[in-house]
Write a protein that holds these residues in place. Sequence first.
Motif, PDB file in Angstrom:
ATOM      1  N   LYS A  30       0.817  -1.215   0.000  1.00  0.00           N
ATOM      2  CA  LYS A  30       0.000   0.000   0.000  1.00  0.00           C
ATOM      3  C   LYS A  30       0.851   1.267   0.000  1.00  0.00           C
ATOM      4  O   LYS A  30       0.331   2.380   0.052  1.00  0.00           O
ATOM      5  CB  LYS A  30      -0.925   0.017   1.224  1.00  0.00           C
ATOM      6  CG  LYS A  30      -1.761  -1.250   1.406  1.00  0.00           C
ATOM      7  CD  LYS A  30      -2.658  -1.518   0.211  1.00  0.00           C
ATOM      8  CE  LYS A  30      -3.514  -2.756   0.426  1.00  0.00           C
ATOM      9  NZ  LYS A  30      -4.388  -3.033  -0.745  1.00  0.00           N
ATOM     10  N   ILE A  31       2.176   1.100  -0.043  1.00  0.00           N
ATOM     11  CA  ILE A  31       3.105   2.235  -0.053  1.00  0.00           C
ATOM     12  C   ILE A  31       3.825   2.263  -1.396  1.00  0.00           C
ATOM     13  O   ILE A  31       4.296   1.223  -1.865  1.00  0.00           O
ATOM     14  CB  ILE A  31       4.159   2.107   1.076  1.00  0.00           C
ATOM     15  CG1 ILE A  31       3.473   1.959   2.443  1.00  0.00           C
ATOM     16  CG2 ILE A  31       5.086   3.315   1.090  1.00  0.00           C
ATOM     17  CD1 ILE A  31       4.449   1.627   3.556  1.00  0.00           C
ATOM     18  N   PRO A  32       3.926   3.413  -2.055  1.00  0.00           N
ATOM     19  CA  PRO A  32       4.660   3.472  -3.327  1.00  0.00           C
ATOM     20  C   PRO A  32       6.076   2.941  -3.147  1.00  0.00           C
ATOM     21  O   PRO A  32       6.767   3.325  -2.200  1.00  0.00           O
ATOM     22  CB  PRO A  32       4.677   4.976  -3.655  1.00  0.00           C
ATOM     23  CG  PRO A  32       3.512   5.535  -2.910  1.00  0.00           C
ATOM     24  CD  PRO A  32       3.403   4.724  -1.656  1.00  0.00           C
ATOM     25  N   ARG A  75       9.195   3.449   0.166  1.00  0.00           N
ATOM     26  CA  ARG A  75       9.162   2.498   1.276  1.00  0.00           C
ATOM     27  C   ARG A  75      10.374   2.626   2.183  1.00  0.00           C
ATOM     28  O   ARG A  75      10.258   2.578   3.403  1.00  0.00           O
ATOM     29  CB  ARG A  75       9.045   1.066   0.734  1.00  0.00           C
ATOM     30  CG  ARG A  75       7.649   0.773   0.212  1.00  0.00           C
ATOM     31  CD  ARG A  75       7.546  -0.587  -0.447  1.00  0.00           C
ATOM     32  NE  ARG A  75       6.277  -0.672  -1.187  1.00  0.00           N
ATOM     33  CZ  ARG A  75       6.030  -1.543  -2.129  1.00  0.00           C
ATOM     34  NH1 ARG A  75       6.942  -2.437  -2.465  1.00  0.00           N
ATOM     35  NH2 ARG A  75       4.862  -1.547  -2.751  1.00  0.00           N
ATOM     36  N   LEU A  90      -0.619  11.151  -2.972  1.00  0.00           N
ATOM     37  CA  LEU A  90      -0.726   9.699  -3.058  1.00  0.00           C
ATOM     38  C   LEU A  90      -2.116   9.198  -2.726  1.00  0.00           C
ATOM     39  O   LEU A  90      -2.331   8.000  -2.624  1.00  0.00           O
ATOM     40  CB  LEU A  90       0.268   9.057  -2.086  1.00  0.00           C
ATOM     41  CG  LEU A  90       1.719   9.512  -2.266  1.00  0.00           C
ATOM     42  CD1 LEU A  90       2.582   8.898  -1.193  1.00  0.00           C
ATOM     43  CD2 LEU A  90       2.227   9.113  -3.627  1.00  0.00           C
ATOM     44  N   TYR A  97      -2.491   3.113  -3.331  1.00  0.00           N
ATOM     45  CA  TYR A  97      -1.686   3.476  -2.175  1.00  0.00           C
ATOM     46  C   TYR A  97      -2.503   4.208  -1.112  1.00  0.00           C
ATOM     47  O   TYR A  97      -3.366   5.020  -1.423  1.00  0.00           O
ATOM     48  CB  TYR A  97      -0.487   4.309  -2.618  1.00  0.00           C
ATOM     49  CG  TYR A  97       0.345   3.595  -3.656  1.00  0.00           C
ATOM     50  CD1 TYR A  97       0.770   2.286  -3.435  1.00  0.00           C
ATOM     51  CD2 TYR A  97       0.676   4.211  -4.848  1.00  0.00           C
ATOM     52  CE1 TYR A  97       1.510   1.610  -4.387  1.00  0.00           C
ATOM     53  CE2 TYR A  97       1.424   3.538  -5.811  1.00  0.00           C
ATOM     54  CZ  TYR A  97       1.837   2.239  -5.576  1.00  0.00           C
ATOM     55  OH  TYR A  97       2.553   1.567  -6.517  1.00  0.00           O
ATOM     56  N   THR A 126      -0.418   4.590   6.719  1.00  0.00           N
ATOM     57  CA  THR A 126       0.716   3.669   6.654  1.00  0.00           C
ATOM     58  C   THR A 126       1.767   3.964   7.718  1.00  0.00           C
ATOM     59  O   THR A 126       2.385   3.045   8.252  1.00  0.00           O
ATOM     60  CB  THR A 126       1.366   3.713   5.264  1.00  0.00           C
ATOM     61  OG1 THR A 126       1.667   5.072   4.910  1.00  0.00           O
ATOM     62  CG2 THR A 126       0.429   3.129   4.223  1.00  0.00           C
TER      63      THR A 126
END
Length: 610
Positions: A207-209, A213, A230, A238, A244
Amino acid sequence: MARILITSAIPYINGIKHLGNLIGSQLPADLYARYQRARGNEVMFLCATDEHGTPAELAAAKAGKPVAEYCADMYTVQADIAKRFGLSFDHFGRSSSDQNKRLTQHFAGKLDDAGLIREVSEKQVYSNADGRFLPDRYIEGTCPNCGYERARGDQCENCTKQLDPTDLIEPRSAISGSTDLEVRETKHLYLRQSAMKDQLDAWIDSKIPPRFRNELLGGDSEGWTKTEDLSGFKENPYWPTLTTSIAKKWLHDGDGLQDRGITRDLDWGVPVKKGDQDWPGMEGKVFYVWFDAPIEYIACAKEWADANGRTDADWERWWRTDKGADDVRYVQFMGKDNVPFHTLSFPATILGTNTHNEVSGSSEQWKLVDYIKSFNYLNYDGGQFSTSQGRGVFMDQALEILSADYWRWWLLSHAPESSDSEFTWENFQQSVNKDLADVLGNFVSRITKFCRSKFGEAVPEGGNYGDRENALINELTKRVRAYEGHMEAMEVRKSAQELRAIWVAGNEYLQAAAPWSTFKEDPEQAAAQVRLGLNLIRLYSVLSAPFIPDTSARMLSAMNTLDTAWPEDMAAALSALPAGHDFTVPDVLFAKVTDEQREEWQEKFAGTRS
């Protein structure tokens, strides 16, 4: 047509919620649900009351009612207020429902079969005066670190030091005040979240580009969030950084993700069972409220099906990917305090249940969340909203002084997305008066009254659209496409800003075209200008319905139409009401907030709610 499952954080049962609770989950979820329905998508929007745990028992005792009766009464109150605020749930359920009890017991049994539940013997504080084990937060005493005399057994609110109940000096029951406490051994079930850490970590990483990360894991998440947009599921999968970063913090800070107790020594709650079988050694215990409450999202769909004469297949197609939910997009809305449970604990329950079961030889595939829209806090007039302290404006009080759309517009247009935001009466007055009264309300009033005075209460015929009208059509086309983009991305404040700009465009056109002046020289051209203006009202009612549904309905009614078609083609949309179509002049859409009213309300809500 997309299929979209939407849940908002379920409100706790112990009292009426304040405006901060409303904007933190339910209201933006309703905005998104209404928008997606308007675009022709199939939506299932679910919410419920969260009814188990010690706070419910204490609230019931304070009210002098049995806890089941208290919860039933408060459910009716909360459901009524939600309806009056225009929250368009497909079903508003209860975590105390039989459906949730059975489903919670079912999940617990599947998790145990998968080897993800362990039994733990632990020592807890027992109050002889109360005749019960006390949760850590219901033990008070003096903090050994700072000397604060009302520190809780889990943390000191004064110095923020985390504590165990046995750390407190002169501990006492927060329920009765009794100091007749003793430490007893008890057994509980724990969900082995630690065994699922790597699986949860990989899921959250998705779920994170990828290019961000390493920065997030290194703790530097702020640098890229200020420059990168995002948000939004449709454009990418994302999650917001707020979501996150909280999840990663719980996964990696300190000792990392810990196993979590899922049972309690309480009377009120879902009885501990393994499926439909008794659980040896767990007699008289209930599941922890944070285990059963998220499962109510699923059970709520079963409640919906049962209440509407539907089959199990009708609700399972939303929640079981092995039974038709593989094409469902699941979006959750919540405040940041709920993020750890929805990114870790509840997903651990789902992932653990989805694991191939060696005992039964079967596998269930439950739907995991696709996108989590999390919000910061809305503060109140220099302080904080507080349910426990009764500080701020509560949902029922708000509706006593103004109708829902006033509040919906202010809250959504000031949603605490990127940071905490603050409600002040001065800002509320300014926003209502400038946005709702001066821009939208004034436009509707001017064009309908002018038409009535010169052409009667019917869309006038004659004249043709010229360069000015075509320029407006082009501008609105661009703005509506931008509005759609923000709404798809769940960018609440940007959506509100774009909607206001669409209203402003109509006002600027009306001011520049000046049909009242045109009428003197060219009545037919004035008729064309008025015809466009009346069609703008219908357009505004359609676009504004997710934000201000009651007012939008009034605008449609005044235009004497049920046409809620979304404006895919702007020229066609602005010709939807033909010449000769009857309409009526509506009453004032939004009354301005006076200085006297503002001062009165500011004083009225300066104290605390009894």
